[in-house]
Design an enzyme around this catalytic site. Structure first.
Site, PDB file in Angstrom:
ATOM      1  N   LYS A  40       1.823 -12.427  -5.495  1.00  0.00           N
ATOM      2  CA  LYS A  40       1.010 -12.230  -6.700  1.00  0.00           C
ATOM      3  C   LYS A  40      -0.004 -11.116  -6.468  1.00  0.00           C
ATOM      4  CE  LYS A  40      -2.071 -15.911  -5.134  1.00  0.00           C
ATOM      5  NZ  LYS A  40      -2.328 -17.352  -5.180  1.00  0.00           N
ATOM      6  N   ARG A  76      -7.602 -27.254 -11.640  1.00  0.00           N
ATOM      7  CA  ARG A  76      -7.233 -25.967 -12.228  1.00  0.00           C
ATOM      8  C   ARG A  76      -6.045 -26.197 -13.160  1.00  0.00           C
ATOM      9  NH1 ARG A  76      -6.287 -20.865  -8.252  1.00  0.00           N
ATOM     10  NH2 ARG A  76      -4.376 -21.972  -7.738  1.00  0.00           N
ATOM     11  N   HIS A 121      -2.039 -28.287  -5.115  1.00  0.00           N
ATOM     12  CA  HIS A 121      -2.774 -27.192  -4.482  1.00  0.00           C
ATOM     13  C   HIS A 121      -4.063 -27.754  -3.902  1.00  0.00           C
ATOM     14  CE1 HIS A 121      -3.620 -23.082  -3.557  1.00  0.00           C
ATOM     15  NE2 HIS A 121      -4.613 -22.938  -4.410  1.00  0.00           N
ATOM     16  N   ARG A 153       3.202 -22.401   1.344  1.00  0.00           N
ATOM     17  CA  ARG A 153       2.923 -21.207   0.539  1.00  0.00           C
ATOM     18  C   ARG A 153       1.730 -20.417   1.106  1.00  0.00           C
ATOM     19  NH1 ARG A 153       2.156 -25.559  -3.398  1.00  0.00           N
ATOM     20  NH2 ARG A 153      -0.023 -24.912  -3.438  1.00  0.00           N
ATOM     21  N   TYR A 157     -26.902   8.937  -4.659  1.00  0.00           N
ATOM     22  CA  TYR A 157     -27.646   8.510  -5.839  1.00  0.00           C
ATOM     23  C   TYR A 157     -28.884   7.688  -5.476  1.00  0.00           C
ATOM     24  CZ  TYR A 157     -23.694   9.874  -8.761  1.00  0.00           C
ATOM     25  OH  TYR A 157     -22.722  10.572  -9.416  1.00  0.00           O
ATOM     26  N   CYS A 195     -20.365   6.301  -3.905  1.00  0.00           N
ATOM     27  CA  CYS A 195     -20.202   6.816  -5.271  1.00  0.00           C
ATOM     28  C   CYS A 195     -18.860   6.344  -5.830  1.00  0.00           C
ATOM     29  CB  CYS A 195     -20.244   8.335  -5.282  1.00  0.00           C
ATOM     30  SG  CYS A 195     -21.668   9.050  -4.443  1.00  0.00           S
ATOM     31  N   ASP A 234     -16.145   8.072  -6.413  1.00  0.00           N
ATOM     32  CA  ASP A 234     -14.954   8.673  -5.795  1.00  0.00           C
ATOM     33  C   ASP A 234     -15.207   9.236  -4.405  1.00  0.00           C
ATOM     34  OD1 ASP A 234     -13.562   8.442  -8.388  1.00  0.00           O
ATOM     35  OD2 ASP A 234     -15.056   9.928  -8.986  1.00  0.00           O
TER      36      ASP A 234
HETATM   37  C1  LIG Z   1      -2.524 -17.935  -4.080  1.00  0.00           C
HETATM   38  C2  LIG Z   1      -1.949 -19.278  -3.870  1.00  0.00           C
HETATM   39  C3  LIG Z   1      -1.514 -19.668  -2.592  1.00  0.00           C
HETATM   40  C4  LIG Z   1      -1.779 -18.853  -1.350  1.00  0.00           C
HETATM   41  O1  LIG Z   1      -3.123 -19.019  -0.963  1.00  0.00           O
HETATM   42  P1  LIG Z   1      -3.688 -18.451   0.422  1.00  0.00           P
HETATM   43  O2  LIG Z   1      -5.061 -18.952   0.481  1.00  0.00           O
HETATM   44  O3  LIG Z   1      -3.632 -16.958   0.299  1.00  0.00           O
HETATM   45  O4  LIG Z   1      -2.808 -18.952   1.491  1.00  0.00           O
HETATM   46  C5  LIG Z   1      -0.853 -20.878  -2.481  1.00  0.00           C
HETATM   47  N1  LIG Z   1      -0.655 -21.662  -3.575  1.00  0.00           N
HETATM   48  C6  LIG Z   1      -1.098 -21.328  -4.797  1.00  0.00           C
HETATM   49  C7  LIG Z   1      -0.858 -22.255  -5.952  1.00  0.00           C
HETATM   50  C8  LIG Z   1      -1.768 -20.138  -4.985  1.00  0.00           C
HETATM   51  O5  LIG Z   1      -2.211 -19.810  -6.205  1.00  0.00           O
END
Ligand SMILES: *Cc1c(COP(=O)(O)O)cnc(C)c1O
Length: 378
Positions: free
Chosen positions: A35, A133, A162, A221, A265, A312, A314
């Site tokens: 992602k 979430r 999660h 994951r 700046y 800055c 750039d």
């Molecule tokens: C982004 C995400 C992960 C990975 O998380 P990390 O902290 O980068 O390991 C795993 N599961 C879900 C649902 C996520 O959104």
């Protein structure tokens, strides 16, 4: 090509995946989150390298990210981690993405469109065990699994949750995470008690891969670990992964300034003595956060030099001292794997954020250059 570029060390990415896979119980599948353009590393190239290193699934956030991978020829399963709007359902089905489902209404809509399109769609049931979430209540999981089982055009391929604080070693967070896992276990059992196979169970992000090997279930994951950073400073020594992204630029100008001369700046920094200033063509519009100065330094040759004055849009300026050996066109490394100087972790510390935000923030204006065997075989 621009002086400012992000070198993506695919050899490190593959090394990190290897380290992670070694620690997983045999048979555990690996889902690689790509992602946000693979946390800024480039989703397509990372996806291909990850699959060649044994990843079974990819995960995206938006339907469009999944479509982009499909259109580039990726055939591996792609899990979509964020919830779509109903208008996206036909796209999910057409491009064979795997959606998360969390409620009866959406399951029904998805089933109807799948029927119209004459397709069988795999789904993963997402359970909210404490992140608040997305996800159904744990007590509803078995009911929804039954609803999915009754939809002829849907298949319950997986069940997921999660973890909100798996990267923390604070005792109250450990207790909280164990509570999340216990709720997930109970929901899985209730689904099985209905005579339904929950499919691939998965819960572990990077924090859990480090700290809760028992939470591997059927698939993990981990994202940030694969990109080479520990998920938190608490877990900094957990797995010796190597940063994948290196951000570099070149010195485009050197000038002498006298003691008392201000730089950039609002004149926040004034030279305490006569010195030389090197100008670098990188700034906050590339993702180098303005609040990194004062404090950040860059490496030129084998030495680190402080960025002085405000960053800055750039460009930014570096104090290379009164007697510099640095030359115009020299390479300056902003962050990267050892021995590049600072890492995105140091920068995250300076800017009061996390490495995720540093690499995700390096935007599309910065060309990506790929290194490693994987890049040569492209
Ligand atoms: C982004 C995400 C992960 C990975 O998380 P990390 O902290 O980068 O390991 C795993 N599961 C879900 C649902 C996520 O959104």
């Amino acid at each position: 090509m621009r002086a400012t570029r992000a070198i993506i060390h695919l050899e490190n990415l593959q090394y990190n995946i290897g380290l992670i896979r070694e620690r997983l119980p045999k048979g555990t599948k690996l889902c690689v989150p790509v992602k946000a353009d693979a946390y800024g590393h480039g989703a397509l190239r990372v996806a291909v390298a990850a699959i060649r290193s044994g990843a079974h699934f990819l995960a995206v956030a938006s339907v469009q990210e999944g479509i982009d991978l499909r259109e580039a020829g990726i055939v591996a399963p792609i899990l979509s981690l964020s919830l779509p709007i109903p208008e996206e359902i036909p796209l999910i089905i057409e491009h064979e993405l795997t959606p998360l489902v969390v409620d009866g209404e959406f399951i029904h809509q998805l089933g109807e469109v799948a029927k119209l399109m004459g397709k069988k769609v795999p789904v993963h049931l997402k359970i909210d065990t404490g992140m608040s979430r997305i996800g159904c209540a744990p007590g509803q999981a078995a009911f929804l699994a039954k609803q999915i089982a009754q939809e002829k055009h849907l298949v319950l391929e997986g069940t997921a949750t999660h973890l909100a604080a798996a990267d923390s070693t604070a005792p109250q967070d450990i207790a909280f995470t164990r509570g999340q896992l216990a709720q997930f276990d109970r929901a899985l059992e209730e689904i099985r008690n209905e005579g339904i196979d929950p499919g691939i169970a998965h819960a572990a992000n990077s924090g859990a891969v480090c700290q809760y090997p028992e939470a591997a279930y059927g698939m993990v994951r981990p994202g940030i670990l694969i990109y080479g950073y520990p998920p938190s400073e608490d877990l900094k020594d957990c797995i010796p992964v190597k940063p994948v992204m290196e951000l570099e630029t070149r010195v485009v100008a050197i000038k002498k300034i006298e003691a008392g001369t201000a730089v950039s700046y609002n004149r926040t920094w004034t030279a305490p003595e006569d010195t030389y200033i090197a100008t670098l063509p990188v700034g906050y519009a590339d993702g180098l956060l303005r609040r990194l100065s004062p404090g950040m330094s860059v490496r030129i040759g084998d030495k680190r030099f402080p960025v002085v004055g405000r960053i800055c849009m750039d460009q930014c300026m570096v104090d290379i001292g009164p007697d510099p050996w640095v030359q115009r066109w020299d390479v300056a490394t902003i962050f990267g794997p050892e021995p590049c100087g600072e890492s995105a972790r140091d920068l995250a510390g300076l800017a009061d954020t996390i490495p995720y935000e540093i690499t995700c923030g390096i935007n599309r204006r910065v060309p990506r250059v790929y290194l490693g065997d994987e890049a040569r075989n492209w």
